[in-house]
Design an enzyme around this catalytic site. Structure first.
Site, mmCIF file in Angstrom:
data_model
loop_
_atom_site.group_PDB
_atom_site.id
_atom_site.type_symbol
_atom_site.label_atom_id
_atom_site.label_comp_id
_atom_site.label_asym_id
_atom_site.label_seq_id
_atom_site.Cartn_x
_atom_site.Cartn_y
_atom_site.Cartn_z
ATOM 1 N N GLY B 93 -35.231 -48.778 91.084
ATOM 2 C CA GLY B 93 -34.647 -48.380 89.810
ATOM 3 C C GLY B 93 -35.719 -48.345 88.736
ATOM 4 O O GLY B 93 -36.810 -48.866 88.917
ATOM 5 N N ASP B 95 -38.004 -46.382 85.375
ATOM 6 C CA ASP B 95 -38.828 -45.211 85.087
ATOM 7 C C ASP B 95 -40.271 -45.451 85.572
ATOM 8 O O ASP B 95 -40.477 -45.980 86.654
ATOM 9 C CB ASP B 95 -38.746 -44.922 83.576
ATOM 10 C CG ASP B 95 -39.104 -43.495 83.221
ATOM 11 O OD1 ASP B 95 -40.274 -43.127 83.415
ATOM 12 O OD2 ASP B 95 -38.236 -42.734 82.761
ATOM 13 N N HIS B 99 -49.473 -50.875 87.333
ATOM 14 C CA HIS B 99 -50.001 -52.173 87.752
ATOM 15 C C HIS B 99 -51.507 -52.175 87.533
ATOM 16 O O HIS B 99 -52.176 -51.162 87.786
ATOM 17 C CB HIS B 99 -49.685 -52.427 89.229
ATOM 18 C CG HIS B 99 -48.220 -52.400 89.521
ATOM 19 N ND1 HIS B 99 -47.330 -53.217 88.874
ATOM 20 C CD2 HIS B 99 -47.491 -51.643 90.372
ATOM 21 C CE1 HIS B 99 -46.109 -52.972 89.322
ATOM 22 N NE2 HIS B 99 -46.175 -52.019 90.222
ATOM 23 N N GLY B 161 -37.893 -53.737 88.181
ATOM 24 C CA GLY B 161 -37.231 -52.589 88.817
ATOM 25 C C GLY B 161 -37.090 -52.898 90.293
ATOM 26 O O GLY B 161 -38.059 -53.271 90.941
ATOM 27 N N GLY B 172 -39.566 -55.291 92.467
ATOM 28 C CA GLY B 172 -39.315 -56.549 91.766
ATOM 29 C C GLY B 172 -39.818 -56.577 90.352
ATOM 30 O O GLY B 172 -39.342 -55.807 89.525
ATOM 31 N N CYS B 190 -41.660 -47.509 81.178
ATOM 32 C CA CYS B 190 -40.190 -47.440 81.278
ATOM 33 C C CYS B 190 -39.634 -46.257 80.480
ATOM 34 O O CYS B 190 -38.458 -46.259 80.110
ATOM 35 C CB CYS B 190 -39.541 -48.738 80.822
ATOM 36 S SG CYS B 190 -40.120 -50.160 81.750
#
Lengths: 76, 227
Positions: B93, B95, B99, B161, B172, B190
């Site tokens: 889930g 947008d 990282h 997410g 996660g 997001c």
């Protein structure tokens, strides 16, 4: 005839959006195959097929919103 | 015949205490961590392994969730490639997110059949673990209504997410412990015009050690999930 129902997902989650159908109407599916992907705000999840058979009818297309307890499809 | 996740082909829920293993991958390639997640989802789903909390860091990488709009990546692909930054469309889930090294990435591969069967409570529990961790560092983290994640003031410090398959979670959360926050200017995190912050930005570079944060976070996860 098996109906594919959007199950309870958690407190306060009343609906989800269909994001992807892994099969099209008319195709044969097997029990436990991932049938449809749905998304809520921050979660994406797959719903497996409840039965083996032909995916007879799809009631909600990709992008459409489904309420908990509503039937997404029928398998014959 | 009516079917739900709780009956039919998956049988009754096993009545056991929820517990989880730890898998610390260190700095790992995103694709490698994704393959490990996928394997673990199958193993946890089939009962071969118990739920597992993966901890890791990634070199700079951009991921797009199911609700993602590619316009939220603000640089062209070839420019990103030259910077050595890959992009991945992933089954989770949310947008777009990014990282970076110094950011602690946590992938709980948890069987929710053994923990409340509730996506909403699972998201809130992950936020709670982060809030408790931050409190221990005297950082006041907050939730924002209808905006999953953890914030410090108007800046975001942790993003969330998830993906769920047969009640087993993957993907996660990412907690900005440190790292070069300037890299977030490559995206609209997001899909929003938000600023990111990190524990290092708040506390100073010498006051945060990511290895120690890992240990505290594991402890907080055990507390929240009562493992």
């Amino acid at each position: 005839m098996a109906k594919v129902i959007l199950p309870e997902l958690g407190e306060g989650i009343t609906k989800a959006t269909v994001s992807y159908w892994y099969f099209q109407a008319g195709q044969e599916v097997k029990e436990k195959d991932d049938l449809v992907e749905l998304t809520t705000d921050k979660a994406a999840f797959n719903l497996p097929s409840p039965a083996s058979g032909k995916l007879k009818k799809i009631f909600f297309l990709e992008g459409q919103s489904v309420k908990v307890g509503e039937a997404l499809a029928e398998i014959e | 015949m009516f079917w739900t996740w709780s009956h039919g082909c998956f049988g009754p829920d096993p009545i056991i205490m929820f517990s989880f293993d730890i898998l610390d991958l260190g700095l790992v390639d995103y694709s490698e961590a994704l393959a490990i997640q996928n394997r673990l989802v199958c193993e946890v789903s089939s009962g071969v392994k118990i739920s597992t909390l993966i901890l890791c860091e990634h070199n700079p990488v951009i991921t797009l969730g199911r609700q993602a709009n590619e316009k939220n990546i603000l640089k062209p692909q070839d420019a990103l490639m030259k910077m050595g930054i890959s992009t991945y469309n992933v089954h989770r889930g949310g947008d777009v997110t990014m990282h970076i090294p110094g950011q602690l990435v946590v992938y709980p591969i948890f069987s929710l059949r053994q923990w409340k069967r509730d996506l909403h409570k699972f998201l809130r529990a992950m936020e709670e673990a982060i809030l408790l961790l931050l409190r221990g560092y005297h950082i006041k983290g907050i939730r924002k209504e209808n905006n999953t994640g953890v914030w410090v003031g108007d800046k975001k410090i942790a993003s969330i997410g998830i993906s769920v398959s047969r009640w087993v979670t993957s993907h996660g959360l990412s907690l900005n412990v440190g790292g070069n926050l300037d890299l977030f200017s490559l995206i609209r995190p997001c899909g929003q015009d938000i600023m990111m912050t990190s524990m290092t930005e708040i506390l100073g570079p010498n006051n945060v050690n990511i290895e120690k944060v890992k240990g505290v976070l594991i402890h907080k996860f055990r507390e929240v999930f009562k493992a």
